[in-house]
Design an enzyme around this catalytic site. Structure first.
Site, mmCIF file in Angstrom:
data_model
loop_
_atom_site.group_PDB
_atom_site.id
_atom_site.type_symbol
_atom_site.label_atom_id
_atom_site.label_comp_id
_atom_site.label_asym_id
_atom_site.label_seq_id
_atom_site.Cartn_x
_atom_site.Cartn_y
_atom_site.Cartn_z
ATOM 1 N N VAL A 32 36.310 -10.241 -14.163
ATOM 2 C CA VAL A 32 35.687 -9.572 -15.318
ATOM 3 C C VAL A 32 36.333 -8.207 -15.558
ATOM 4 C CG1 VAL A 32 33.779 -8.488 -14.010
ATOM 5 C CG2 VAL A 32 33.469 -9.100 -16.426
ATOM 6 N N ASP A 33 36.809 -7.577 -14.489
ATOM 7 C CA ASP A 33 37.512 -6.288 -14.603
ATOM 8 C C ASP A 33 38.734 -6.444 -15.512
ATOM 9 O OD1 ASP A 33 38.901 -4.027 -12.051
ATOM 10 O OD2 ASP A 33 38.182 -3.640 -14.075
ATOM 11 N N SER A 116 30.161 -8.972 -7.558
ATOM 12 C CA SER A 116 30.588 -9.361 -6.197
ATOM 13 C C SER A 116 30.630 -10.855 -5.919
ATOM 14 C CB SER A 116 29.710 -8.705 -5.126
ATOM 15 O OG SER A 116 30.083 -7.360 -4.928
HETATM 16 N N1 APR Z 1 32.315 -12.196 -18.647
HETATM 17 C C1 APR Z 1 31.308 -12.298 -17.741
HETATM 18 N N2 APR Z 1 31.503 -12.604 -16.440
HETATM 19 C C2 APR Z 1 32.779 -12.815 -16.046
HETATM 20 C C3 APR Z 1 33.888 -12.721 -16.929
HETATM 21 C C4 APR Z 1 33.604 -12.401 -18.282
HETATM 22 N N3 APR Z 1 34.582 -12.273 -19.197
HETATM 23 N N4 APR Z 1 35.031 -12.998 -16.222
HETATM 24 C C5 APR Z 1 34.643 -13.267 -14.949
HETATM 25 N N5 APR Z 1 33.300 -13.172 -14.848
HETATM 26 C C6 APR Z 1 32.438 -13.414 -13.689
HETATM 27 C C7 APR Z 1 32.989 -14.254 -12.580
HETATM 28 O O1 APR Z 1 32.983 -15.630 -12.933
HETATM 29 C C8 APR Z 1 31.985 -13.923 -11.490
HETATM 30 O O2 APR Z 1 30.815 -14.700 -11.684
HETATM 31 O O3 APR Z 1 32.154 -12.180 -13.068
HETATM 32 C C9 APR Z 1 31.640 -12.453 -11.776
HETATM 33 C C10 APR Z 1 32.243 -11.455 -10.805
HETATM 34 O O4 APR Z 1 33.516 -11.923 -10.374
HETATM 35 P P1 APR Z 1 34.786 -10.942 -10.263
HETATM 36 O O5 APR Z 1 35.205 -10.529 -11.616
HETATM 37 O O6 APR Z 1 35.774 -11.608 -9.370
HETATM 38 O O7 APR Z 1 34.203 -9.614 -9.548
HETATM 39 P P2 APR Z 1 33.862 -9.342 -8.017
HETATM 40 O O8 APR Z 1 33.528 -10.575 -7.267
HETATM 41 O O9 APR Z 1 32.872 -8.224 -8.066
HETATM 42 O O10 APR Z 1 35.250 -8.810 -7.424
HETATM 43 C C11 APR Z 1 35.728 -7.564 -7.884
HETATM 44 O O11 APR Z 1 37.807 -8.498 -8.504
HETATM 45 O O12 APR Z 1 38.715 -8.451 -10.575
HETATM 46 C C12 APR Z 1 38.737 -7.837 -9.363
HETATM 47 O O13 APR Z 1 39.307 -5.562 -9.852
HETATM 48 C C13 APR Z 1 38.261 -6.409 -9.434
HETATM 49 O O14 APR Z 1 38.958 -5.965 -7.221
HETATM 50 C C14 APR Z 1 37.825 -6.206 -8.021
HETATM 51 C C15 APR Z 1 37.207 -7.538 -7.651
#
Ligand code: APR
Length: 172
Positions: A32-33, A116
């Site tokens: 999502v980042d 997370s």
């Molecule tokens: N909208 C909503 N949710 C989303 C989107 C989106 N566009 N894209 C991904 N997600 C969801 C994922 O499917 C998951 O359910 O966001 C949730 C969190 O997943 P991650 O993005 O991988 O975040 P996280 O597990 O907190 O890990 C953070 O990942 O992207 C890197 O820079 C970030 O290093 C950090 C780590």
């Protein structure tokens, strides 16, 4: 204050703030980042670079730039390490600190991703229970908050958050 669980892409939400599941560098990443930075454009990264990073469990507000949301509230969730390293408290703190910032800013609508539970491997059901409790308990502290939305990117995540919401309502 309402708490809704929706399926969707958080970058499309025209709300006061969307929450970003960032990393400690605040310099972008995948998941999502990455989606939020792609949609917001380079000005978001430029602002993030001025912030000097963010500790796990903390939150910080930036502009939303090209996003339909006015602001982005960045949080850094815990990496799952088995559950004995304070992960639950850190995850709760992400939501609590994001809601505090939203309340201080007098925001009305805030959308959250499932912090997370992607790259950071936090078990989905455990995370959903913590997230929903934080939204209910911490969100109630700020009168300006009218609508909180958990935006779930896939069906499995949506089902877990729906179940967590029902469990919370049943007083679990
Ligand atoms: N909208 C909503 N949710 C989303 C989107 C989106 N566009 N894209 C991904 N997600 C969801 C994922 O499917 C998951 O359910 O966001 C949730 C969190 O997943 P991650 O993005 O991988 O975040 P996280 O597990 O907190 O890990 C953070 O990942 O992207 C890197 O820079 C970030 O290093 C950090 C780590």
């Amino acid at each position: 204050m309402t708490i809704n669980i929706e399926r969707g892409d958080i970058t499309t939400y025209a709300v006061d703030a969307i929450v970003n599941a960032a990393n400690n560098s605040l310099l972008g990443g995948g998941g999502v980042d990455g989606a939020i930075h792609r949609a917001a454009g380079p000005a978001l990264l430029a602002e993030c670079k001025t912030l000097g990073g963010l500790p796990t469990g903390q939150a910080v507000l930036t502009g939303g730039y090209r996003l339909p949301a006015t602001y982005v509230i960045h949080v850094v969730g815990p990496v799952w390490q088995g559950g004995q390293n304070g992960e639950a408290e850190m995850l709760y703190a992400c939501y609590a600190n994001a809601l505090r910032i939203a309340g201080e800013k007098q925001l009305k609508t805030v959308a959250f991703p499932s912090v997370s539970t992607g790259v950071y491997h936090y078990p989905l059901e455990k995370a959903a229970a913590i997230a929903l409790r934080a939204l209910a308990v911490e969100g109630a502290k700020y009168p300006s908050l009218e609508h909180l939305i958990m935006v779930c990117f896939d069906a499995q995540t949506e089902a877990a958050y729906q179940a967590a919401k029902q469990a919370l309502a049943a007083g679990a």
